[in-house]
Design an enzyme around this catalytic site. Structure first.
Site, PDB file in Angstrom:
ATOM      1  N   ARG A   1       2.238   4.162   8.223  1.00 48.67           N
ATOM      2  CA  ARG A   1       2.750   2.991   8.938  1.00 48.67           C
ATOM      3  C   ARG A   1       4.258   2.836   8.766  1.00 48.67           C
ATOM      4  O   ARG A   1       4.870   1.990   9.412  1.00 48.67           O
ATOM      5  CB  ARG A   1       2.053   1.721   8.445  1.00 48.67           C
ATOM      6  CG  ARG A   1       0.553   1.678   8.699  1.00 48.67           C
ATOM      7  CD  ARG A   1      -0.080   0.457   8.037  1.00 48.67           C
ATOM      8  NE  ARG A   1       0.458  -0.777   8.555  1.00 48.67           N
ATOM      9  CZ  ARG A   1      -0.080  -1.480   9.550  1.00 48.67           C
ATOM     10  NH1 ARG A   1      -1.173  -1.039  10.154  1.00 48.67           N
ATOM     11  NH2 ARG A   1       0.459  -2.606   9.953  1.00 48.67           N
TER      12      ARG A   1
ATOM     13  N   ARG B   1      13.333   6.488  11.636  1.00 53.74           N
ATOM     14  CA  ARG B   1      13.951   6.705  12.944  1.00 53.74           C
ATOM     15  C   ARG B   1      15.260   7.466  12.799  1.00 53.74           C
ATOM     16  O   ARG B   1      16.007   7.233  11.850  1.00 53.74           O
ATOM     17  CB  ARG B   1      14.207   5.354  13.634  1.00 53.74           C
ATOM     18  CG  ARG B   1      12.934   4.569  13.897  1.00 53.74           C
ATOM     19  CD  ARG B   1      13.246   3.172  14.387  1.00 53.74           C
ATOM     20  NE  ARG B   1      12.028   2.398  14.607  1.00 53.74           N
ATOM     21  CZ  ARG B   1      11.992   1.083  14.712  1.00 53.74           C
ATOM     22  NH1 ARG B   1      13.119   0.391  14.613  1.00 53.74           N
ATOM     23  NH2 ARG B   1      10.850   0.461  14.914  1.00 53.74           N
TER      24      ARG B   1
ATOM     25  N   ARG C   1      -5.828  -7.949  -1.504  1.00 54.82           N
ATOM     26  CA  ARG C   1      -4.602  -8.550  -1.984  1.00 54.82           C
ATOM     27  C   ARG C   1      -4.422  -9.899  -1.308  1.00 54.82           C
ATOM     28  O   ARG C   1      -4.825 -10.100  -0.160  1.00 54.82           O
ATOM     29  CB  ARG C   1      -3.400  -7.657  -1.655  1.00 54.82           C
ATOM     30  CG  ARG C   1      -3.475  -6.281  -2.278  1.00 54.82           C
ATOM     31  CD  ARG C   1      -3.426  -6.328  -3.790  1.00 54.82           C
ATOM     32  NE  ARG C   1      -2.089  -6.680  -4.268  1.00 54.82           N
ATOM     33  CZ  ARG C   1      -1.797  -6.923  -5.528  1.00 54.82           C
ATOM     34  NH1 ARG C   1      -2.750  -6.902  -6.454  1.00 54.82           N
ATOM     35  NH2 ARG C   1      -0.549  -7.233  -5.887  1.00 54.82           N
TER      36      ARG C   1
ATOM     37  N   ARG D   1       9.423 -10.244  -0.672  1.00 55.14           N
ATOM     38  CA  ARG D   1      10.311 -10.493   0.464  1.00 55.14           C
ATOM     39  C   ARG D   1      10.593 -11.976   0.589  1.00 55.14           C
ATOM     40  O   ARG D   1       9.859 -12.816   0.047  1.00 55.14           O
ATOM     41  CB  ARG D   1       9.713  -9.959   1.768  1.00 55.14           C
ATOM     42  CG  ARG D   1       8.373 -10.585   2.155  1.00 55.14           C
ATOM     43  CD  ARG D   1       7.819  -9.938   3.416  1.00 55.14           C
ATOM     44  NE  ARG D   1       6.501 -10.467   3.758  1.00 55.14           N
ATOM     45  CZ  ARG D   1       5.790 -10.081   4.819  1.00 55.14           C
ATOM     46  NH1 ARG D   1       6.280  -9.159   5.634  1.00 55.14           N
ATOM     47  NH2 ARG D   1       4.605 -10.609   5.065  1.00 55.14           N
TER      48      ARG D   1
ATOM     49  N   GLU E   1       7.803 -14.620  -1.272  1.00 55.18           N
ATOM     50  CA  GLU E   1       6.425 -14.142  -1.205  1.00 55.18           C
ATOM     51  C   GLU E   1       6.094 -13.269  -2.410  1.00 55.18           C
ATOM     52  O   GLU E   1       6.820 -12.328  -2.730  1.00 55.18           O
ATOM     53  CB  GLU E   1       6.224 -13.356   0.092  1.00 55.18           C
ATOM     54  CG  GLU E   1       4.803 -12.897   0.341  1.00 55.18           C
ATOM     55  CD  GLU E   1       4.629 -12.309   1.735  1.00 55.18           C
ATOM     56  OE1 GLU E   1       3.878 -11.336   1.854  1.00 55.18           O
ATOM     57  OE2 GLU E   1       5.246 -12.842   2.692  1.00 55.18           O
TER      58      GLU E   1
ATOM     59  N   TYR F   1      -6.923  -3.745   8.139  1.00 53.52           N
ATOM     60  CA  TYR F   1      -5.634  -4.394   8.324  1.00 53.52           C
ATOM     61  C   TYR F   1      -5.314  -4.361   9.817  1.00 53.52           C
ATOM     62  O   TYR F   1      -4.893  -3.343  10.358  1.00 53.52           O
ATOM     63  CB  TYR F   1      -4.532  -3.695   7.537  1.00 53.52           C
ATOM     64  CG  TYR F   1      -3.188  -4.374   7.699  1.00 53.52           C
ATOM     65  CD1 TYR F   1      -2.868  -5.485   6.919  1.00 53.52           C
ATOM     66  CD2 TYR F   1      -2.266  -3.933   8.635  1.00 53.52           C
ATOM     67  CE1 TYR F   1      -1.651  -6.124   7.066  1.00 53.52           C
ATOM     68  CE2 TYR F   1      -1.041  -4.569   8.785  1.00 53.52           C
ATOM     69  CZ  TYR F   1      -0.744  -5.661   8.002  1.00 53.52           C
ATOM     70  OH  TYR F   1       0.458  -6.301   8.157  1.00 53.52           O
TER      71      TYR F   1
ATOM     72  N   ASP G   1      -3.303  -5.971  13.206  1.00 49.86           N
ATOM     73  CA  ASP G   1      -2.294  -6.847  13.777  1.00 49.86           C
ATOM     74  C   ASP G   1      -2.989  -7.816  14.726  1.00 49.86           C
ATOM     75  O   ASP G   1      -4.149  -7.614  15.124  1.00 49.86           O
ATOM     76  CB  ASP G   1      -1.239  -6.035  14.531  1.00 49.86           C
ATOM     77  CG  ASP G   1      -0.317  -5.270  13.586  1.00 49.86           C
ATOM     78  OD1 ASP G   1      -0.076  -5.776  12.474  1.00 49.86           O
ATOM     79  OD2 ASP G   1       0.146  -4.181  13.958  1.00 49.86           O
TER      80      ASP G   1
END
Length: 379
Positions: free
Chosen positions: A177, A181, A255, A286, A309, A357, A359
Site C-alpha cells: 500500500r 513515485r 488495532r 500523526r 493519534e 481494511y 476504504d
C-alpha cells in the site's frame, strides 16, 4: 423494543457505512428496517461534528478522506452530500526536517541531496527491487520498494508504533500500500474523485437513514437483545465477526487509536492537514489539523484544532480500527468465515465483519453488492 423487532423485515446491526447503505437500499424497496447501534451516534468511525468553540468540523475517529475512481460509487454517495475540492496533503517529520508524503521525487531528492530525474531515480531504486525479488514480509517488501535508508527513516518506526509488532511479522501485502513515485506529484490519492463532504460526514448518514421505513435505535447492544430476535428474522451484522461467535476460534487481533484533541490559539498550527511522526521517540503516529479539510469554510482565525493519534492493541472493550492480519489471524478468520456462510437468515459484512481494511468507497461497493445479491433477490 420487541415490537420493533417483530415488525421489521430486516434488522441491521450497526449504523456505520455498510449497515446504513444496506438500510437505505432496503427502505427504497419498501422493506421495513430496524437499525440498532451500540454507540450514541450514527455514522460509525466516519462520525464527524462541529467543534463548539471554533466551529471546525472534527473527525472524531481519525481522518476520513473520500476518494474513488468508481463512477457508480461516486454517483451513489453524491445523492447524500456535496463534496468540496479538497485534495489530501501529507508530510512526514524526521528529526528537524519535514518531507513530502507519499514518497515522491521531492522526498527522494531531499533525502539523498540529489537532483535526479525520474529515469535516474527509477534506475537507482531498481537495484532494491532486484535484491528482494520475492518479498516475504512487510520489511522485505518495503526494502524492495525504497531500500534500507528510506525505509528505516520513514516507515520502520511508524510501523512499529502503528502495529506494535516487528515489521518482519506483518504480511508483505501491508507494505504494498506504500506508494513510491518518481515524479513530483504530492497528492496522497490518485483517484478520479476526491473530497470532503461540505457539511461533514454525519449528515450523509442522517440522509441515508431518514426514511419512514427506517427506525434507528441508539445505545442498543445487539448481544443484549439477541435472544429476542426470531430465528427467521433477516439480520445484517456489521460488528466484529469473532465477537459474534463468542471468540470460539480465538480472538482476532485489532488495532485501535486514542486521540488527544488540542485547541491552539493560532490560525494555522502545522500548515497542512497531516504530519506523520515515524520516529520511535515520539509516541504519537500523526497529527491532524482539521481546518485544512474545509478551505471553503470561513473558520475563525483565532483558533485551530489538532488531534494527536496514538495506536495500541484493541481490547474487547475498544472500538476496533485496523485488522492486524497475521497468518494466524487469517487462519482464525477463515474458520469464522466458513461458519458465517452457513448461518441461516444472517449476513455478516463490513470492515469488522469481514476482518478487512476497507476504504469508504470499498465499503459502499461491498454493501451495494451484498444487498443486490443476498437481500433484494433473496437471501
Amino acid at each position: 423494543m420487541q415490537d420493533s423487532i417483530n415488525n421489521c423485515d430486516l434488522l441491521v446491526v450497526g449504523a456505520g457505512l455498510f449497515g446504513s447503505v444496506i438500510a437505505e437500499q432496503a427502505s427504497r424497496d419498501g422493506k421495513r428496517v430496524l437499525v440498532i447501534e451500540s454507540r450514541d451516534h450514527i455514522g460509525g468511525n466516519c462520525y464527524s461534528y462541529d467543534d463548539a468553540k471554533t466551529g471546525i468540523n472534527i473527525h472524531k475517529y481519525g481522518p476520513h478522506i473520500f476518494h474513488t475512481s468508481n463512477e457508480r460509487i461516486w454517483k451513489y454517495i453524491n445523492q447524500f452530500t456535496e463534496f468540496n475540492s479538497y485534495r489530501h496533503q501529507c508530510m512526514s517529520r524526521v528529526g528537524k526536517k519535514t518531507y513530502p508524503m507519499p514518497m515522491n521525487l521531492a522526498t527522494i531528492n531531499q533525502w539523498f541531496k540529489k537532483n535526479w530525474t525520474p529515469a535516474q531515480a527509477k534506475m537507482f531504486f531498481q537495484g532494491y527491487a532486484d535484491a528482494y525479488p520475492n518479498p516475504q514480509n512487510f520489511e522485505e517488501q518495503a526494502m524492495a520498494l525504497m531500500g534500507n535508508d528510506l525505509y528505516r527513516a520513514f516507515f520502520r518506526g511508524y510501523t512499529i508504533k502503528q502495529w506494535e509488532r516487528d515489521p518482519t511479522e506483518l504480511p508483505a501485502s501491508v507494505a504494498r500500500r506504500l506508494p513510491v513515485r518518481y515524479n513530483y506529484n504530492t497528492r496522497y490519492y490518485n483517484d478520479l474523485w476526491e473530497g470532503i463532504p461540505v457539511k461533514g460526514y454525519t449528515p450523509i448518514f442522517e440522509r441515508m437513514l431518514d426514511h419512514p421505513n427506517i427506525e434507528v435505535r441508539l445505545q442498543c447492544d445487539y448481544f443484549a437483545i439477541r435472544d429476542q430476535i426470531p430465528n427467521d428474522k433477516l439480520v445484517v451484522y456489521t460488528g466484529p465477526i469473532d465477537k459474534y461467535f463468542n471468540y470460539k476460534y480465538g480472538v482476532l487481533n485489532w488495532r485501535t487509536c486514542d486521540f488527544t484533541f488540542t485547541t491552539f490559539a493560532v490560525e494555522d498550527w502545522q500548515g497542512v492537514t497531516q504530519i506523520n511522526y515515524p520516529t520511535l521517540e515520539i509516541p504519537y503516529t500523526r497529527t491532524i489539523e482539521f481546518r485544512h479539510f474545509h478551505p471553503e469554510r470561513n473558520y475563525t482565525k483565532e483558533h485551530t484544532v489538532v488531534s494527536f493519534e496514538y495506536s495500541r492493541t484493541a481490547s474487547y472493550l475498544d472500538t476496533p480500527f485496523y485488522p492486524v492480519n497475521t497468518d494466524k489471524d487469517r487462519e482464525k478468520y477463515s474458520l469464522y468465515h466458513i461458519e458465517a456462510k452457513q448461518l441461516p437468515n444472517t449476513i455478516i459484512g463490513g470492515r469488522l465483519g469481514e476482518y478487512m481494511y476497507y476504504d469508504m468507497h470499498q465499503v459502499i461497493a461491498s454493501a451495494l453488492t451484498t444487498y443486490e445479491k443476498r437481500i433484494k433477490n433473496g437471501n
